[in-house]
Design a protein around this motif. Structure first.
Motif, PDB file in Angstrom:
ATOM      1  N   ARG A 279      23.585 -13.541 -15.956  1.00  0.00           N
ATOM      2  CA  ARG A 279      23.032 -14.492 -14.992  1.00  0.00           C
ATOM      3  C   ARG A 279      21.543 -14.274 -14.767  1.00  0.00           C
ATOM      4  O   ARG A 279      20.807 -15.197 -14.466  1.00  0.00           O
ATOM      5  N   LEU A 280      21.113 -13.032 -14.879  1.00  0.00           N
ATOM      6  CA  LEU A 280      19.690 -12.745 -14.683  1.00  0.00           C
ATOM      7  C   LEU A 280      18.867 -13.126 -15.913  1.00  0.00           C
ATOM      8  O   LEU A 280      17.641 -13.119 -15.872  1.00  0.00           O
ATOM      9  N   GLY A 281      19.561 -13.440 -16.998  1.00  0.00           N
ATOM     10  CA  GLY A 281      18.862 -13.890 -18.200  1.00  0.00           C
ATOM     11  C   GLY A 281      18.356 -12.769 -19.086  1.00  0.00           C
ATOM     12  O   GLY A 281      17.515 -12.997 -19.954  1.00  0.00           O
ATOM     13  N   LEU A 282      18.843 -11.546 -18.887  1.00  0.00           N
ATOM     14  CA  LEU A 282      18.385 -10.433 -19.730  1.00  0.00           C
ATOM     15  C   LEU A 282      18.907 -10.570 -21.153  1.00  0.00           C
ATOM     16  O   LEU A 282      20.072 -10.872 -21.370  1.00  0.00           O
ATOM     17  N   ARG A 283      18.011 -10.332 -22.093  1.00  0.00           N
ATOM     18  CA  ARG A 283      18.416 -10.373 -23.495  1.00  0.00           C
ATOM     19  C   ARG A 283      18.301  -8.975 -24.085  1.00  0.00           C
ATOM     20  O   ARG A 283      17.740  -8.086 -23.453  1.00  0.00           O
ATOM     21  N   ASN A 284      18.813  -8.830 -25.310  1.00  0.00           N
ATOM     22  CA  ASN A 284      18.567  -7.566 -25.991  1.00  0.00           C
ATOM     23  C   ASN A 284      19.266  -6.372 -25.359  1.00  0.00           C
ATOM     24  O   ASN A 284      18.767  -5.257 -25.409  1.00  0.00           O
ATOM     25  N   LEU A 285      20.398  -6.630 -24.715  1.00  0.00           N
ATOM     26  CA  LEU A 285      21.111  -5.525 -24.072  1.00  0.00           C
ATOM     27  C   LEU A 285      22.233  -5.049 -24.986  1.00  0.00           C
ATOM     28  O   LEU A 285      22.881  -5.845 -25.653  1.00  0.00           O
ATOM     29  N   GLU A 286      22.440  -3.764 -24.972  1.00  0.00           N
ATOM     30  CA  GLU A 286      23.503  -3.208 -25.791  1.00  0.00           C
ATOM     31  C   GLU A 286      24.445  -2.399 -24.897  1.00  0.00           C
ATOM     32  O   GLU A 286      23.979  -1.603 -24.076  1.00  0.00           O
ATOM     33  N   VAL A 287      25.741  -2.636 -25.040  1.00  0.00           N
ATOM     34  CA  VAL A 287      26.706  -1.823 -24.305  1.00  0.00           C
ATOM     35  C   VAL A 287      27.085  -0.637 -25.186  1.00  0.00           C
ATOM     36  O   VAL A 287      27.478  -0.814 -26.338  1.00  0.00           O
ATOM     37  N   VAL A 288      26.928   0.554 -24.648  1.00  0.00           N
ATOM     38  CA  VAL A 288      27.269   1.756 -25.395  1.00  0.00           C
ATOM     39  C   VAL A 288      28.458   2.404 -24.692  1.00  0.00           C
ATOM     40  O   VAL A 288      28.456   2.562 -23.474  1.00  0.00           O
ATOM     41  N   LEU A 289      29.475   2.738 -25.472  1.00  0.00           N
ATOM     42  CA  LEU A 289      30.743   3.153 -24.882  1.00  0.00           C
ATOM     43  C   LEU A 289      31.195   4.504 -25.420  1.00  0.00           C
ATOM     44  O   LEU A 289      30.983   4.833 -26.589  1.00  0.00           O
ATOM     45  N   ASN A 290      31.830   5.268 -24.558  1.00  0.00           N
ATOM     46  CA  ASN A 290      32.434   6.527 -24.990  1.00  0.00           C
ATOM     47  C   ASN A 290      33.571   6.872 -24.029  1.00  0.00           C
ATOM     48  O   ASN A 290      33.763   6.203 -23.007  1.00  0.00           O
ATOM     49  N   SER A 291      34.313   7.891 -24.373  1.00  0.00           N
ATOM     50  CA  SER A 291      35.270   8.451 -23.425  1.00  0.00           C
ATOM     51  C   SER A 291      34.891   9.910 -23.251  1.00  0.00           C
ATOM     52  O   SER A 291      34.469  10.559 -24.221  1.00  0.00           O
ATOM     53  N   VAL A 292      34.962  10.407 -22.034  1.00  0.00           N
ATOM     54  CA  VAL A 292      34.663  11.833 -21.844  1.00  0.00           C
ATOM     55  C   VAL A 292      35.942  12.626 -21.591  1.00  0.00           C
ATOM     56  O   VAL A 292      35.909  13.779 -21.184  1.00  0.00           O
ATOM     57  N   GLY A 293      37.082  11.992 -21.845  1.00  0.00           N
ATOM     58  CA  GLY A 293      38.346  12.707 -21.742  1.00  0.00           C
ATOM     59  C   GLY A 293      38.725  13.040 -20.304  1.00  0.00           C
ATOM     60  O   GLY A 293      38.282  12.378 -19.360  1.00  0.00           O
ATOM     61  N   CYS A 294      39.542  14.065 -20.148  1.00  0.00           N
ATOM     62  CA  CYS A 294      40.027  14.437 -18.819  1.00  0.00           C
ATOM     63  C   CYS A 294      40.235  15.949 -18.819  1.00  0.00           C
ATOM     64  O   CYS A 294      40.046  16.607 -19.840  1.00  0.00           O
ATOM     65  N   PRO A 295      40.641  16.532 -17.696  1.00  0.00           N
ATOM     66  CA  PRO A 295      40.813  17.991 -17.659  1.00  0.00           C
ATOM     67  C   PRO A 295      41.856  18.508 -18.647  1.00  0.00           C
ATOM     68  O   PRO A 295      41.914  19.705 -18.934  1.00  0.00           O
ATOM     69  N   VAL A 296      42.683  17.618 -19.211  1.00  0.00           N
ATOM     70  CA  VAL A 296      43.645  18.063 -20.220  1.00  0.00           C
ATOM     71  C   VAL A 296      42.957  18.238 -21.578  1.00  0.00           C
ATOM     72  O   VAL A 296      43.083  19.275 -22.223  1.00  0.00           O
ATOM     73  N   CYS A 297      42.217  17.217 -21.989  1.00  0.00           N
ATOM     74  CA  CYS A 297      41.656  17.278 -23.348  1.00  0.00           C
ATOM     75  C   CYS A 297      40.217  17.785 -23.419  1.00  0.00           C
ATOM     76  O   CYS A 297      39.780  18.257 -24.472  1.00  0.00           O
ATOM     77  N   ARG A 298      39.496  17.715 -22.317  1.00  0.00           N
ATOM     78  CA  ARG A 298      38.092  18.121 -22.396  1.00  0.00           C
ATOM     79  C   ARG A 298      37.906  19.597 -22.741  1.00  0.00           C
ATOM     80  O   ARG A 298      37.024  19.935 -23.532  1.00  0.00           O
ATOM     81  N   PRO A 299      38.731  20.491 -22.172  1.00  0.00           N
ATOM     82  CA  PRO A 299      38.558  21.911 -22.519  1.00  0.00           C
ATOM     83  C   PRO A 299      38.726  22.176 -24.014  1.00  0.00           C
ATOM     84  O   PRO A 299      38.017  23.013 -24.583  1.00  0.00           O
ATOM     85  N   VAL A 300      39.639  21.454 -24.648  1.00  0.00           N
ATOM     86  CA  VAL A 300      39.859  21.630 -26.085  1.00  0.00           C
ATOM     87  C   VAL A 300      38.611  21.170 -26.835  1.00  0.00           C
ATOM     88  O   VAL A 300      38.114  21.841 -27.751  1.00  0.00           O
ATOM     89  N   TYR A 301      38.109  20.025 -26.431  1.00  0.00           N
ATOM     90  CA  TYR A 301      36.906  19.486 -27.062  1.00  0.00           C
ATOM     91  C   TYR A 301      35.725  20.422 -26.820  1.00  0.00           C
ATOM     92  O   TYR A 301      34.926  20.691 -27.711  1.00  0.00           O
ATOM     93  N   ARG A 302      35.653  20.920 -25.592  1.00  0.00           N
ATOM     94  CA  ARG A 302      34.571  21.830 -25.220  1.00  0.00           C
ATOM     95  C   ARG A 302      34.529  23.043 -26.157  1.00  0.00           C
ATOM     96  O   ARG A 302      33.458  23.470 -26.588  1.00  0.00           O
ATOM     97  N   GLN A 303      35.700  23.550 -26.481  1.00  0.00           N
ATOM     98  CA  GLN A 303      35.791  24.693 -27.410  1.00  0.00           C
ATOM     99  C   GLN A 303      35.247  24.314 -28.784  1.00  0.00           C
ATOM    100  O   GLN A 303      34.483  25.061 -29.385  1.00  0.00           O
TER     101      GLN A 303
END
Ligand code: ATP
Ligand code: MG
Length: 428
Positions: free
Chosen positions: A158-182
């Motif tokens: 509605r504001l008329g902005l162009r050239n915008l990109e949506v960047v997406l990720n998941s940061v997991g949860c306390p179950v899977c994040r520790p594994v990823y952290r390792q």
């Protein structure tokens, strides 16, 4: 009068939003408010300072914000308070304190206002800046994430902005994040030599933060790092897939970025940002995501949430750069001028009458001569000038001049408001 060199200036990193810009802000906030309402969100006004603990617990001790950016001080009663660096923690606190999400209820709330972070000031980065913030509380399903991303995209559309990109990720949860952290730790451990001083410190405290380090050498190490998608637990993976298919269903395009982690500890699952191609280094106009553990972190019950914050200062910057419309600039429609001193009271009355009718009118209150008044009329870009002099006074009339073509009409004062607003009677 030029600018005056005084000893007292605005503190570093804060700025005045002056008349040339403030109306643009009002437009952005108005447009935002309409979109928020269309998405069923209610506006709230929250305090600008809170107990320091709200942020140290709700934003996270290992974030830049809490480590080095907060404006914290003791008030006169010796309590530690902090100027809010972001809005989410305050929003969750307010919802809990006021029972807005009691008995499984959900709430969609939004607010806008100043936030404070002690950062290095530069273009698009200030110590007092302003956010538009929206939070959906009490819903754990991915549909809410999609709605939140859709809402932020709709505001920018509605504001008329162009050239915008949506960047997406998941940061997991306390179950899977520790594994990823390792996995991440093992990766960076092997590339210690490439990491900056700050990131070496992050190794122990929060290795995920290395992923968004701006240092090129850390960046290269981060680019080669394992991706969190490959480590998500089944629940987080399903959620992520649902968000992605939801966005695709709405034709909202996005790019996956495994390095998007966001600075805040309470984020779970969805994390996203909207980046502008026209902002240089400070390219994020909006950031958001899910934070299912924030409420518990500040001592509340389990309360899932997802939301976003858009940077108002940056939004206006990009809109200016892209030549977006800010709607109609505030303008004087009618300038009322006195040809003689005797006419000044009639000018006052007519100006009052015009304003009563919702017509933007201006007059001279500094007793300046007619020539000076006409100069002001020109400078104000008024479409019409009303002139009252001895002759008009005698006849009880007003001379109404069309400033575009110089044509004039003689009217009774009562007829002026309608005349200057009538369709088809508009100069310019
Ligand atoms: P950045 O990576 O640019 O520092 P951030 O991740 O710290 O942003 P968030 O905390 O997600 O930002 O805040 C949401 C939005 O608020 C950002 O996308 C940005 O538009 C705006 N913002 C954040 N910090 C500032 C600041 N210091 N000055 C102006 N705008 C800001
Ligand atoms: Mg930041």
């Amino acid at each position: 009068m030029g600018s005056i060199d005084m000893d007292i200036k605005a503190p570093r990193g804060v700025r005045d939003i002056l008349p040339g810009e403030s109306w643009k802000w009002a437009y952005v906030v108005r447009t935002t408010a309409e979109a928020m309402a269309d998405f069923g969100c209610s506006e709230v006004h929250l305090p600008i300072f809170e107990q320091t603990e709200l942020f140290s617990r709700g934003v996270g001790e290992t974030t830049d914000i809490v480590e080095k950016e907060m404006y914290t001080f003791s008030d006169r009663g010796g309590r530690s308070v902090t100027l809010r660096p972001e809005a989410t923690a305050g929003m969750v606190r307010a919802a809990l304190e006021n029972g807005l999400c009691a008995q499984g209820a959900s709430a969609k709330l939004w607010c806008w206002g100043p936030m404070f972070r002690y950062e290095r000031p530069q273009k698009g980065r200030y110590r007092q800046f302003h956010q538009i913030d929206m939070e959906c509380l009490g819903v754990s399903g991915a549909g809410a994430d999609v709605e939140v991303i859709d809402l932020s995209a709709e505001i920018f559309r509605r504001l008329g902005l162009r050239n915008l990109e949506v960047v997406l990720n998941s940061v997991g949860c306390p179950v899977c994040r520790p594994v990823y952290r390792q996995a991440l730790l093992a990766h960076f451990e092997a590339r210690r030599g490439e990491l900056c001083e700050t990131c070496l410190g992050r190794m122990e405290r929060n290795p995920l933060r290395i992923l968004d380090c701006k240092n090129p050498s850390c960046g290269a190490a981060a680019d080669a790092s394992p991706a969190i998608y490959d480590h998500l637990c089944p629940e987080c993976r399903d959620h992520f897939e649902e968000v992605r298919s939801g966005l695709e269903r709405l034709d909202l395009s996005y790019r996956l970025d495994k390095r998007l982690v966001r600075g805040l500890d309470y984020y779970t699952k969805t994390a996203y940002e909207m980046l502008s191609g026209d902002l240089g280094a400070q390219n994020a106009v909006c950031g958001g995501g899910r934070y299912d553990n924030l409420s518990e972190a500040i001592g509340g019950p389990h309360l899932p949430g997802v939301g976003f914050a858009g940077g108002l200062d940056r939004i206006v910057l990009v809109m200016e750069e892209q030549g977006c419309s800010f709607g109609r600039a505030p303008a004087v429609r009618v300038y009322v001028a006195a040809l003689s001193d005797e006419a000044r009271s009639a000018v006052q009355v007519l100006t009052h009458r015009l304003r009563r009718h919702g017509v933007a009118a201006e007059q001279d209150t500094a007793s300046r001569g007619f020539k000076a008044q006409m100069k002001s009329a020109d400078a104000s870009h008024a479409a019409w000038t009303c002139i009252i002099g001895p002759e008009e006074m005698e006849k009880g009339l007003v001379t109404v001049r069309n400033m575009a073509d110089g044509s004039q009409a003689s009217l009774a004062p009562e007829a002026v408001p309608e005349f200057v607003t009538k369709e088809g009677n508009q100069p310019l």
